[in-house]
Write an enzyme that holds these catalytic residues in place. Structure first.
Site, PDB file in Angstrom:
ATOM      1  N   ASP A 324       1.178  -0.944  -0.411  1.00 10.95           N
ATOM      2  CA  ASP A 324      -0.043   0.173  -0.324  1.00 10.95           C
ATOM      3  C   ASP A 324       1.120   0.844   0.184  1.00 10.95           C
ATOM      4  O   ASP A 324       1.851   1.127   0.613  1.00 10.95           O
ATOM      5  CB  ASP A 324      -0.914  -0.012   0.994  1.00 10.95           C
ATOM      6  CG  ASP A 324      -1.685   1.270   1.324  1.00 10.95           C
ATOM      7  OD1 ASP A 324      -1.928   1.294   0.195  1.00 10.95           O
ATOM      8  OD2 ASP A 324      -1.159   1.765   2.054  1.00 10.95           O
ATOM      9  N   ASP A 517      -0.859  -0.641   6.510  1.00 12.54           N
ATOM     10  CA  ASP A 517      -0.473   0.312   7.981  1.00 12.54           C
ATOM     11  C   ASP A 517      -2.300   1.013   8.071  1.00 12.54           C
ATOM     12  O   ASP A 517      -2.445   1.514   9.294  1.00 12.54           O
ATOM     13  CB  ASP A 517       0.605   1.833   8.115  1.00 12.54           C
ATOM     14  CG  ASP A 517       0.140   2.662   7.019  1.00 12.54           C
ATOM     15  OD1 ASP A 517      -0.938   2.470   5.945  1.00 12.54           O
ATOM     16  OD2 ASP A 517       0.151   3.583   7.581  1.00 12.54           O
ATOM     17  N   ASP A 521      -6.538  -1.657   5.468  1.00 14.15           N
ATOM     18  CA  ASP A 521      -5.880  -2.287   4.878  1.00 14.15           C
ATOM     19  C   ASP A 521      -6.094  -3.815   5.822  1.00 14.15           C
ATOM     20  O   ASP A 521      -5.386  -5.010   4.993  1.00 14.15           O
ATOM     21  CB  ASP A 521      -4.671  -2.031   5.098  1.00 14.15           C
ATOM     22  CG  ASP A 521      -3.468  -0.802   4.327  1.00 14.15           C
ATOM     23  OD1 ASP A 521      -4.490  -0.385   3.213  1.00 14.15           O
ATOM     24  OD2 ASP A 521      -2.860  -0.341   4.987  1.00 14.15           O
TER      25      ASP A 521
END
Length: 623
Positions: A324, A517, A521
């Site tokens: 991400d 994080d 997610d």
């Protein structure tokens, strides 16, 4: 060395001294004058019971509980058989060297556990609360959210919170593996488990102890050993069937040849005893989990928490890693870089954007409010409506204001001027009229480029980046870092779909890892073969869902964990092949009468010691 191990060492030394004396006497012919074999039996029984009484007790206790076939049973039957055929010295030797191996094994396991046990020391014993001007020590479990605690120099921080007074350097080494202290000052978050430096801090508690960082880490560490790798599960199943099979074979070896061939009972019983000693599966049963435990310990030394040996095994097979972008590869510290008004002034556009984002906690909203530099007049703002993946619609001064990406402008049929700048673009419109755009950029994390290069070096085939940002901004970051594949302008649900596509493209035993994080997610972390979360700044949901936690958010450590996991797997496979090969060879020699009890001791204790020494190499970290 523990007290239990110290007592065992005393027993070993005492038995060894007696055994050496008896061995010399026997070979000097001094026992030839003793006519009765019973007296010789009783003489050798003394050192045998000194060294082996606990093995006999464990075997008897396990038999009474229905657990017959284990290494204690094998040792008891083998040495009883040796006494039965009057090989007294060999019976004592087998038990003595077996206990030497057990002592060595206990020491090795303790050493492997040490790096993880050190983490258990992060648990705080008390918290200081000020009552009537005096500091009182209370149980951290009894401190409520919102309470103010005082952390004196040298004390361990008991709970997560925000510093409201004081400044100090905080040692985070126990959690992150990072030796350089971090500065903590007013307004900054502080996590439990760290050690306060030279300054006194007053901290407002933000989480209860059960939800604190230290509590979650301790829970994860305690549960790590319960999640076994496939190799460990195989060895457990193997030993379950292997031990009764070799016991039955030993019984057949003792009775069938004399019955079929006639005579020679003593010789065949001795061969059966040798066969039992050789067959003891200690080397496999201990060295395999010890190797994985060493690997988990090595990872914890560099500030990476692996939740189980099954995840360590999966990391070794990782060929694709998906990141991400925001907060993982970039800092997540958004700053307004450009203001592009159209039909209004920069000040008017920034005021409109700041009022529109006034209720939002998103980092982009925070950067707009920070750039505005004033306190928004909330009386002018109505109830905002979030449009997923597009932006927001909010009434300001009775007018409909739209703030979002180009999809929002196109969806509401608003004519806008595309902005080509690199970064996240927030387009603004008021009552259907385009007002301009605000360009917000995030900076790449220190070490992110190095992390991608390191992963390529350890054999990761593909590095992929997922983001909700514009394609242009995403490509700029990917180009800077050396990312192989980019998917931009994704909604949170789209990330799961993309990971599904990548999972379906895998071949054979290849594994896919996702690094994130944020709270959004968590579903992707769960879906990936290996979920890797940021432990320092990551959300609780992400840490809970992940399989591997980077305690200091340093993505460079992922490559180090890959190296540790592959080294661990290599060591485990070496031990399995070595132990089985030596045992198979000596078992065959024992059955044919070509191996005596001393070779049997080597095949059991010697192989175990060599395998344990090899397993302990997993603790060593490659610099």
């Amino acid at each position: 060395m523990t007290k239990k191990q110290q007592k065992m060492l005393v027993r070993i030394i005492l038995t060894f001294v007696i055994f050496v004396g008896l061995f010399i006497c026997e070979h000097a012919g001094l026992f030839e004058r003793i006519g009765s074999k019973w007296i010789l039996f009783l003489i050798y029984l003394i050192p045998y019971l000194v060294i082996g009484y606990d093995i006999i007790y464990k075997a008897a206790r396990n038999i009474s509980h229905g657990q017959v076939f284990d290494e204690n049973f094998l040792m008891m039957i083998a040495t009883f058989g040796a006494f039965g055929v009057q090989e007294y010295s060999e019976a004592v030797a087998v038990m003595l060297f077996y206990q030497v191996g057990e002592l060595f094994q206990g020491y090795a396991v303790g050493k492997s556990r040490q790096s993880i046990s050190d983490m258990m020391d992060i648990c705080p014993e008390y918290a200081n609360i000020e009552i009537d001007g005096k500091l009182t020590q209370v149980d951290p479990d009894d401190v409520e959210i919102g309470s103010v605690i005082v952390v004196k120099p040298g004390e361990r921080i008991p709970l997560d919170g925000v510093v409201i007074e004081g400044e100090s350097l905080v040692d985070t080494a126990a959690l992150t593996g990072e030796s350089v202290p971090r500065r903590a000052s007013v307004g900054e978050d502080i996590i439990s488990g760290c050690v306060n430096g030279s300054g006194t801090l007053r901290v407002r508690v933000s989480k209860e102890f059960d939800d604190s960082t230290v509590s979650k880490i301790l829970e994860l560490v305690e549960n790590a050993s319960s999640k076994k790798a496939k190799v460990e599960n195989f060895i457990t199943r193997f030993a379950k069937y292997y031990t009764p099979i070799v016991t039955i074979l030993a019984v057949l070896l003792a009775f069938l040849p004399p019955l079929i061939l006639g005579g020679g009972w003593g010789e065949w019983i001795q061969r059966a005893c040798i066969f039992l000693v050789i067959s003891c599966p200690c080397a496999l049963v201990i060295s395999v989990p010890l190797g994985f435990f060493g690997g988990i310990g090595a990872a914890s030394k560099i500030g990476v928490l692996v939740k189980g040996s099954n995840y360590l095994e999966a990391v070794a097979e990782m060929t694709t890693i998906v990141f991400d972008k925001t907060g993982t590869l970039t800092k997540g510290e958004f700053k307004v870089q450009e203001v592009c008004p159209e039909g209004c002034t920069k000040e008017e556009l920034m005021e409109l954007a700041a009022l529109g984002e006034a209720y939002s906690n998103h980092p982009i909203a925070g950067s707009i409010k920070e750039a505005y530099g004033k306190e928004p007049d909330m009386s002018r703002v109505g109830q905002a409506e979030e449009i997923a993946g597009h932006g927001i619609c909010v009434p300001i001064d009775g007018k409909e204001v739209l703030l979002g990406n180009e999809k929002l402008m196109e969806d509401r049929k608003i004519q806008y001027t595309p902005v080509e700048s690199v970064g996240t673009i927030v387009y603004a419109a008021c009552d259907g009229r385009y007002m301009g755009a605000v360009v917000i950029a995030d900076s790449v994390k220190e070490g992110a480029k190095e992390a991608i290069q390191s992963m390529k070096q350890v054999g990761v085939k593909k590095c992929v980046m997922l983001t909700g940002d514009r394609q242009q901004a995403a490509q700029a970051v990917a180009g800077e870092l050396g990312i192989d594949e980019v998917h931009a302008q994704l909604l949170p649900g789209d990330k799961v779909s993309k990971v599904e596509e990548l999972l379906n493209a895998r071949k054979g035993k290849e594994k896919l890892a996702f690094v994130g994080d944020g709270i959004n997610d968590a579903p992707v972390l769960t879906r990936a073969d290996i979920g890797i979360a940021m432990g320092s700044m990551g959300s609780d949901a992400a840490i809970e869902a992940a399989d591997v936690v980077l305690m200091d958010d340093d993505v460079r450590k992922i490559a180090a964990v890959v190296r540790i996991s592959r080294k661990t797997l290599q060591i485990v496979k070496q031990n399995i092949v070595f132990a089985l090969a030596v045992k198979a060879l000596v078992l065959l020699l024992g059955a044919l009468g070509l191996a005596n009890m001393w070779e049997a001791v080597f095949a059991d204790v010697g192989v175990s010691v060599i395998a344990i020494l090899n397993a302990m190499r997993a603790l060593k970290i490659q610099k």
